[in-house]
Design a protein around this motif. Structure first.
Motif, PDB file in Angstrom:
ATOM      1  N   LEU A 220       0.841  -1.207   0.000  1.00  0.00           N
ATOM      2  CA  LEU A 220       0.000   0.000   0.000  1.00  0.00           C
ATOM      3  C   LEU A 220       0.874   1.254   0.000  1.00  0.00           C
ATOM      4  N   ALA A 221       2.009   1.202   0.740  1.00  0.00           N
ATOM      5  CA  ALA A 221       2.927   2.349   0.755  1.00  0.00           C
ATOM      6  C   ALA A 221       3.466   2.592  -0.654  1.00  0.00           C
ATOM      7  N   LYS A 222       3.818   1.498  -1.351  1.00  0.00           N
ATOM      8  CA  LYS A 222       4.315   1.637  -2.729  1.00  0.00           C
ATOM      9  C   LYS A 222       3.242   2.244  -3.624  1.00  0.00           C
ATOM     10  N   ALA A 223       1.986   1.744  -3.459  1.00  0.00           N
ATOM     11  CA  ALA A 223       0.883   2.268  -4.279  1.00  0.00           C
ATOM     12  C   ALA A 223       0.733   3.760  -4.030  1.00  0.00           C
ATOM     13  N   PHE A 224       0.851   4.182  -2.743  1.00  0.00           N
ATOM     14  CA  PHE A 224       0.725   5.607  -2.425  1.00  0.00           C
ATOM     15  C   PHE A 224       1.797   6.419  -3.142  1.00  0.00           C
ATOM     16  N   TYR A 225       3.070   5.985  -3.056  1.00  0.00           N
ATOM     17  CA  TYR A 225       4.152   6.756  -3.689  1.00  0.00           C
ATOM     18  C   TYR A 225       3.983   6.811  -5.203  1.00  0.00           C
ATOM     19  N   ILE A 226       3.609   5.681  -5.810  1.00  0.00           N
ATOM     20  CA  ILE A 226       3.475   5.650  -7.271  1.00  0.00           C
ATOM     21  C   ILE A 226       2.353   6.591  -7.716  1.00  0.00           C
ATOM     22  N   VAL A 227       1.175   6.472  -7.065  1.00  0.00           N
ATOM     23  CA  VAL A 227       0.031   7.272  -7.502  1.00  0.00           C
ATOM     24  C   VAL A 227       0.248   8.747  -7.168  1.00  0.00           C
ATOM     25  N   SER A 228       0.799   9.006  -5.984  1.00  0.00           N
ATOM     26  CA  SER A 228       0.941  10.388  -5.549  1.00  0.00           C
ATOM     27  C   SER A 228       2.041  11.129  -6.304  1.00  0.00           C
ATOM     28  N   VAL A 229       3.207  10.490  -6.469  1.00  0.00           N
ATOM     29  CA  VAL A 229       4.357  11.190  -7.057  1.00  0.00           C
ATOM     30  C   VAL A 229       4.497  10.872  -8.545  1.00  0.00           C
ATOM     31  N   PHE A 230       4.582   9.562  -8.887  1.00  0.00           N
ATOM     32  CA  PHE A 230       4.828   9.214 -10.290  1.00  0.00           C
ATOM     33  C   PHE A 230       3.641   9.588 -11.170  1.00  0.00           C
TER      34      PHE A 230
END
Lengths: 145, 259
Positions: free
Chosen positions: A71-81
């Motif tokens: 979920l942390a990875k999903a947050f970084y990908i959606v939020s930043v990438f």
């Protein structure tokens, strides 16, 4: 620069991103989380956290940690990438709130699957359940399907 | 460049502008992504429901433990790790392509889009290898009629059920036809015994098979496994493939400029 952001429907433009530093930083964060997840997954395969029959709760906790890291990875990908973090709150909420339905979907459907298994193992409650069936051959069940 | 702060108390919903302060295309792209998330979410939740409903499931570390060029070594997670890093790498190059686009640097966009396309193709290549490995890799399994057979991983059948004990293997070998015994003996890499299997009698084949240190027999696995595996990874492959095609179109349009 201004020609590609000016549009009647957009009232202010996002500040142009300065450098690629943040992108690469997130890349290393994602890589690190992935390596940790792989180590945990490898540990599960190699029974580092005990035999599956014995240490149920520890193994479940490790799987929970893997889910949280994902979920942390999903947050970084959606939020930043994918730059959703740069949008206004209205936009973020219109995407994130519907996805909260997944909490209910996952809970309801996995509960249903588990109930299905219990009903089948007990002939719908007419005989006692065998508690653990790890070594039970899957043959009869497959023949019926 | 009209970079202004968001006015406080902006009445976003009064009309005349996007209440999301985003172009129509961007909003619709997000709605597409949401529908994509729900599609794959439905697949995975369906898979989870079935998996919760049966008493045993295939062990993924047993199903796939190969890596190109490493033969029969047991390397669980290795190949999927490579595929994961290919995806992370190609998502970074895509973000960098967008970044170059914001700076109106056409050469930079071109470079990073090519890297993204190559990453997508590398992922699809890995998936082709993975599918081929599963569809052609045969393992010894005990069928529901109590005989042994060599079984690949397909949507109809797979050899990933629970482990069969040695005495049950011995009994099953007695029920297995000569042709199947020869096939099983041929898959076991125990040197000399693999030669001329069709000329050997059933009894000779059985003793050769039981003498093999590589003899490992499972029951046939849950029948739903193949359909879910190939269905979900297939849809994901299609998702990556269409992304590659769209990226090629965008790369070409970026190269030629407005026509």
């Amino acid at each position: 620069m201004s020609e590609h952001v000016s549009s009647a429907e957009i009232t202010f433009a996002h500040a142009p991103s300065e450098g690629t530093g943040r992108i690469w930083k997130i890349f290393w964060v994602l890589s690190f989380i992935t390596v940790v997840e792989l180590l945990l997954g490898f540990g599960l395969a190699k029974h580092w956290f005990g035999e599956p029959e014995k240490s149920h709760s520890l193994i479940l906790a490790v799987k929970g940690v893997i889910c949280i890291l994902s979920l942390a990875k999903a947050f970084y990908i959606v939020s930043v990438f994918m730059h959703l973090g740069d949008e206004i709150r209205n936009m973020i909420m219109t995407i994130v709130v519907p996805l909260c339905l997944f909490i209910w979907f996952i809970g309801a459907f996995l509960w249903d699957g588990n109930s299905w298994k219990n009903l089948r193992n007990t002939n719908a409650g007419s005989r006692p359940a065998k508690t653990e069936q790890h070594q039970q051959p899957a043959v009869d069940k497959d023949a019926k399907k | 460049m009209s970079t202004t702060a968001i006015p406080t108390n902006t009445k976003w919903w009064n009309g005349g502008r996007s209440p999301f302060n985003a172009s129509y295309g961007k909003v619709m792209m997000w709605y597409f992504l949401m529908s994509d998330a729900f599609t794959f979410g439905a697949f995975l939740i369906s898979y989870g429901t079935i998996r919760f409903s049966v008493n045993s499931w295939a062990d993924p570390n047993q199903v796939f433990n190969a890596f190109p060029g490493f033969g029969h070594q047991n390397l669980p997670l290795a190949f999927v790790s490579l595929m994961t890093f290919i995806l992370i790498f190609s998502s970074v190059t895509m973000v960098l392509a967008v970044h170059e686009g914001h700076k109106m640097n056409r050469k930079g966009v071109e470079k990073y889009m090519i890297l993204t396309i190559l990453g997508g193709l590398a992922f699809l290549g890995c998936q082709a290898w993975e599918w081929t490995h599963l569809l052609t890799g045969e393992h010894i399994a005990m069928l529901s009629d109590g005989t042994l057979s060599v079984v690949p991983t397909t949507v109809k059948m797979n050899p990933w059920g629970t482990h069969v004990a040695p005495d049950a293997i011995a009994a099953a070998l007695q029920n297995t036809s000569h042709d199947k015994l020869a096939e099983i003996a041929a898959t076991l890499h125990n040197g000399g015994a693999a030669h001329n299997v069709s000329a050997m009698s059933s009894a000779e084949l059985i003793s050769a098979i039981q003498a093999s240190p590589e003899l490992h027999v499972n029951h046939t696995g849950p029948i739903a496994f193949g359909g879910y595996f190939f269905g979900i990874t297939g849809f994901h492959g299609f998702h990556v493939f269409s992304g590659v095609i769209i990226n090629v179109v965008m790369w070409a349009k970026n190269k030629t400029g407005p026509l």
